[in-house]
Design a protein around this motif. Sequence first.
Motif, PDB file in Angstrom:
ATOM      1  N   SER A   1      -7.280   7.144   3.348  1.00  0.00           N
ATOM      2  CA  SER A   1      -5.939   7.011   3.911  1.00  0.00           C
ATOM      3  C   SER A   1      -4.950   6.248   3.033  1.00  0.00           C
ATOM      4  CB  SER A   1      -6.017   6.321   5.280  1.00  0.00           C
ATOM      5  OG  SER A   1      -6.518   4.999   5.145  1.00  0.00           O
ATOM      6  N   VAL A   2      -5.410   5.661   1.950  1.00  0.00           N
ATOM      7  CA  VAL A   2      -4.539   4.863   1.076  1.00  0.00           C
ATOM      8  C   VAL A   2      -4.669   5.373  -0.356  1.00  0.00           C
ATOM      9  CG1 VAL A   2      -4.081   2.565   0.150  1.00  0.00           C
ATOM     10  CG2 VAL A   2      -4.717   2.834   2.555  1.00  0.00           C
ATOM     11  N   ARG A   3      -3.530   5.712  -0.934  1.00  0.00           N
ATOM     12  CA  ARG A   3      -3.521   6.234  -2.309  1.00  0.00           C
ATOM     13  C   ARG A   3      -3.445   5.111  -3.335  1.00  0.00           C
ATOM     14  NH1 ARG A   3       0.860  10.694  -3.795  1.00  0.00           N
ATOM     15  NH2 ARG A   3       1.983   9.216  -2.516  1.00  0.00           N
ATOM     16  N   TYR A   4      -2.598   4.096  -3.082  1.00  0.00           N
ATOM     17  CA  TYR A   4      -2.423   3.005  -4.033  1.00  0.00           C
ATOM     18  C   TYR A   4      -2.410   1.663  -3.313  1.00  0.00           C
ATOM     19  CZ  TYR A   4      -0.728   6.728  -7.086  1.00  0.00           C
ATOM     20  OH  TYR A   4      -0.608   7.878  -7.813  1.00  0.00           O
ATOM     21  N   THR A   5      -2.948   0.663  -4.000  1.00  0.00           N
ATOM     22  CA  THR A   5      -2.905  -0.723  -3.522  1.00  0.00           C
ATOM     23  C   THR A   5      -2.260  -1.575  -4.606  1.00  0.00           C
ATOM     24  OG1 THR A   5      -4.944  -0.428  -2.250  1.00  0.00           O
ATOM     25  CG2 THR A   5      -4.290  -2.695  -2.762  1.00  0.00           C
TER      26      THR A   5
ATOM     27  N   ASN B   1       4.626   1.931   0.862  1.00  0.00           N
ATOM     28  CA  ASN B   1       5.241   2.196   2.165  1.00  0.00           C
ATOM     29  C   ASN B   1       4.705   1.280   3.262  1.00  0.00           C
ATOM     30  OD1 ASN B   1       2.735   3.326   2.743  1.00  0.00           O
ATOM     31  ND2 ASN B   1       3.468   5.437   2.693  1.00  0.00           N
ATOM     32  N   ARG B   2       3.854   0.339   2.873  1.00  0.00           N
ATOM     33  CA  ARG B   2       3.310  -0.630   3.826  1.00  0.00           C
ATOM     34  C   ARG B   2       3.143  -1.946   3.093  1.00  0.00           C
ATOM     35  NH1 ARG B   2       0.347   0.750   8.856  1.00  0.00           N
ATOM     36  NH2 ARG B   2      -0.111  -1.257   9.780  1.00  0.00           N
ATOM     37  N   VAL B   3       3.589  -3.049   3.703  1.00  0.00           N
ATOM     38  CA  VAL B   3       3.443  -4.379   3.120  1.00  0.00           C
ATOM     39  C   VAL B   3       2.919  -5.306   4.204  1.00  0.00           C
ATOM     40  CG1 VAL B   3       4.638  -6.352   2.073  1.00  0.00           C
ATOM     41  CG2 VAL B   3       5.318  -4.019   1.464  1.00  0.00           C
ATOM     42  N   PHE B   4       1.928  -6.129   3.846  1.00  0.00           N
ATOM     43  CA  PHE B   4       1.377  -7.073   4.816  1.00  0.00           C
ATOM     44  C   PHE B   4       0.874  -8.318   4.102  1.00  0.00           C
ATOM     45  CE2 PHE B   4      -2.069  -4.275   3.567  1.00  0.00           C
ATOM     46  CZ  PHE B   4      -3.110  -5.152   3.310  1.00  0.00           C
ATOM     47  N   THR B   5       0.685  -9.368   4.877  1.00  0.00           N
ATOM     48  CA  THR B   5       0.009 -10.558   4.370  1.00  0.00           C
ATOM     49  C   THR B   5      -1.351 -10.623   5.037  1.00  0.00           C
ATOM     50  OG1 THR B   5       0.943 -12.016   6.062  1.00  0.00           O
ATOM     51  CG2 THR B   5       2.161 -11.817   3.987  1.00  0.00           C
ATOM     52  N   ILE B   6      -2.330 -11.035   4.262  1.00  0.00           N
ATOM     53  CA  ILE B   6      -3.679 -11.244   4.777  1.00  0.00           C
ATOM     54  C   ILE B   6      -4.098 -12.635   4.331  1.00  0.00           C
ATOM     55  CG2 ILE B   6      -4.745 -10.101   2.773  1.00  0.00           C
ATOM     56  CD1 ILE B   6      -6.931  -9.064   4.730  1.00  0.00           C
ATOM     57  N   ARG B   7      -4.743 -13.370   5.233  1.00  0.00           N
ATOM     58  CA  ARG B   7      -5.046 -14.767   4.925  1.00  0.00           C
ATOM     59  C   ARG B   7      -6.478 -15.105   5.320  1.00  0.00           C
ATOM     60  NH1 ARG B   7      -0.481 -16.649   9.201  1.00  0.00           N
ATOM     61  NH2 ARG B   7      -1.498 -15.754  11.006  1.00  0.00           N
ATOM     62  N   PHE B   8      -7.010 -16.084   4.595  1.00  0.00           N
ATOM     63  CA  PHE B   8      -8.375 -16.562   4.789  1.00  0.00           C
ATOM     64  C   PHE B   8      -8.367 -18.081   4.691  1.00  0.00           C
ATOM     65  CE2 PHE B   8      -8.643 -12.325   3.065  1.00  0.00           C
ATOM     66  CZ  PHE B   8      -9.671 -11.736   3.791  1.00  0.00           C
ATOM     67  N   PRO B   9      -9.404 -18.735   5.206  1.00  0.00           N
ATOM     68  CA  PRO B   9      -9.459 -20.197   5.073  1.00  0.00           C
ATOM     69  C   PRO B   9      -9.421 -20.663   3.614  1.00  0.00           C
ATOM     70  CG  PRO B   9     -11.082 -19.432   6.665  1.00  0.00           C
ATOM     71  CD  PRO B   9     -10.507 -18.214   6.008  1.00  0.00           C
ATOM     72  N   ASN B  10     -10.028 -19.869   2.714  1.00  0.00           N
ATOM     73  CA  ASN B  10     -10.024 -20.193   1.289  1.00  0.00           C
ATOM     74  C   ASN B  10     -10.370 -18.935   0.491  1.00  0.00           C
ATOM     75  OD1 ASN B  10     -12.972 -19.998   1.214  1.00  0.00           O
ATOM     76  ND2 ASN B  10     -12.934 -21.966   2.296  1.00  0.00           N
TER      77      ASN B  10
ATOM     78  N   LEU C   1       0.837  -1.203   0.000  1.00  0.00           N
ATOM     79  CA  LEU C   1       0.000   0.000   0.000  1.00  0.00           C
ATOM     80  C   LEU C   1       0.866   1.246   0.000  1.00  0.00           C
ATOM     81  CD1 LEU C   1      -2.535  -0.813   2.885  1.00  0.00           C
ATOM     82  CD2 LEU C   1      -2.850  -1.232   0.436  1.00  0.00           C
ATOM     83  N   ASP C   2       0.290   2.329  -0.448  1.00  0.00           N
ATOM     84  CA  ASP C   2       0.854   3.648  -0.226  1.00  0.00           C
ATOM     85  C   ASP C   2      -0.111   4.352   0.727  1.00  0.00           C
ATOM     86  OD1 ASP C   2       2.413   5.962  -0.379  1.00  0.00           O
ATOM     87  OD2 ASP C   2       1.244   6.737  -2.064  1.00  0.00           O
ATOM     88  N   VAL C   3       0.208   4.286   2.021  1.00  0.00           N
ATOM     89  CA  VAL C   3      -0.629   4.884   3.062  1.00  0.00           C
ATOM     90  C   VAL C   3      -0.257   6.361   3.183  1.00  0.00           C
ATOM     91  CG1 VAL C   3      -1.218   4.849   5.523  1.00  0.00           C
ATOM     92  CG2 VAL C   3      -0.838   2.697   4.302  1.00  0.00           C
ATOM     93  N   THR C   4      -1.263   7.222   3.077  1.00  0.00           N
ATOM     94  CA  THR C   4      -1.026   8.667   3.126  1.00  0.00           C
ATOM     95  C   THR C   4      -1.428   9.284   4.460  1.00  0.00           C
ATOM     96  OG1 THR C   4      -3.196   9.055   2.122  1.00  0.00           O
ATOM     97  CG2 THR C   4      -1.280   8.933   0.633  1.00  0.00           C
TER      98      THR C   4
ATOM     99  N   VAL D   1     -16.849   0.414   6.001  1.00  0.00           N
ATOM    100  CA  VAL D   1     -15.599   0.742   6.704  1.00  0.00           C
ATOM    101  C   VAL D   1     -14.545   1.185   5.692  1.00  0.00           C
ATOM    102  CG1 VAL D   1     -13.677  -0.246   8.014  1.00  0.00           C
ATOM    103  CG2 VAL D   1     -16.041  -0.720   8.705  1.00  0.00           C
ATOM    104  N   LYS D   2     -14.462   0.477   4.578  1.00  0.00           N
ATOM    105  CA  LYS D   2     -13.486   0.825   3.543  1.00  0.00           C
ATOM    106  C   LYS D   2     -13.732   2.237   3.023  1.00  0.00           C
ATOM    107  CE  LYS D   2     -11.604  -0.650  -0.870  1.00  0.00           C
ATOM    108  NZ  LYS D   2     -11.703  -1.575  -1.989  1.00  0.00           N
ATOM    109  N   GLU D   3     -14.992   2.547   2.749  1.00  0.00           N
ATOM    110  CA  GLU D   3     -15.326   3.889   2.254  1.00  0.00           C
ATOM    111  C   GLU D   3     -15.014   4.965   3.291  1.00  0.00           C
ATOM    112  OE1 GLU D   3     -19.421   3.713   1.066  1.00  0.00           O
ATOM    113  OE2 GLU D   3     -18.980   2.447  -0.668  1.00  0.00           O
ATOM    114  N   GLN D   4     -15.283   4.660   4.557  1.00  0.00           N
ATOM    115  CA  GLN D   4     -15.092   5.647   5.619  1.00  0.00           C
ATOM    116  C   GLN D   4     -13.619   5.915   5.915  1.00  0.00           C
ATOM    117  OE1 GLN D   4     -17.042   4.650   9.301  1.00  0.00           O
ATOM    118  NE2 GLN D   4     -16.459   6.558  10.276  1.00  0.00           N
ATOM    119  N   PHE D   5     -12.787   4.873   5.911  1.00  0.00           N
ATOM    120  CA  PHE D   5     -11.405   5.021   6.355  1.00  0.00           C
ATOM    121  C   PHE D   5     -10.354   4.727   5.275  1.00  0.00           C
ATOM    122  CE2 PHE D   5     -13.695   3.834  10.313  1.00  0.00           C
ATOM    123  CZ  PHE D   5     -13.489   5.004  11.024  1.00  0.00           C
ATOM    124  N   PHE D   6     -10.455   3.569   4.645  1.00  0.00           N
ATOM    125  CA  PHE D   6      -9.417   3.131   3.704  1.00  0.00           C
ATOM    126  C   PHE D   6      -9.270   4.106   2.545  1.00  0.00           C
ATOM    127  CE2 PHE D   6      -7.685   0.688   0.172  1.00  0.00           C
ATOM    128  CZ  PHE D   6      -6.677  -0.056   0.769  1.00  0.00           C
ATOM    129  N   SER D   7     -10.388   4.470   1.942  1.00  0.00           N
ATOM    130  CA  SER D   7     -10.353   5.351   0.775  1.00  0.00           C
ATOM    131  C   SER D   7      -9.749   6.716   1.085  1.00  0.00           C
ATOM    132  CB  SER D   7     -11.766   5.518   0.205  1.00  0.00           C
ATOM    133  OG  SER D   7     -12.274   4.261  -0.191  1.00  0.00           O
TER     134      SER D   7
END
Length: 101
Positions: free
Chosen positions: A86-90, A53-62, A8-11, A78-84
Amino acid sequence: MYEMIVGLDVTDDEVYSNYRHAMKPILSAYGGSFGYDFQVSEVLLSQVTEPINRVFTIRFPNESRKNEFFTDQDYVKVKEQFFSKSVRYTTIIARFESDAS
């Protein structure tokens, strides 16, 4: 286990932190979790032009549970309220099945 490595590019770190806090209960409801989480100070090699500027792993059962999570209406709010805000690129760096649990 279905995993993704995401860059991500967290701003706005504070708003992004609020996003993480608000989305974690929804993520958990789908059996999802974070494996690794890094703040990156320098990218030495990248296959995209967008900054990371941010790297993470996210995991799910499938993969199906991952798809259900990302389309969940509570998550979308939640994504619309916060993520959009605070993050410029994914950048999806990788997607894969693993034996990790």
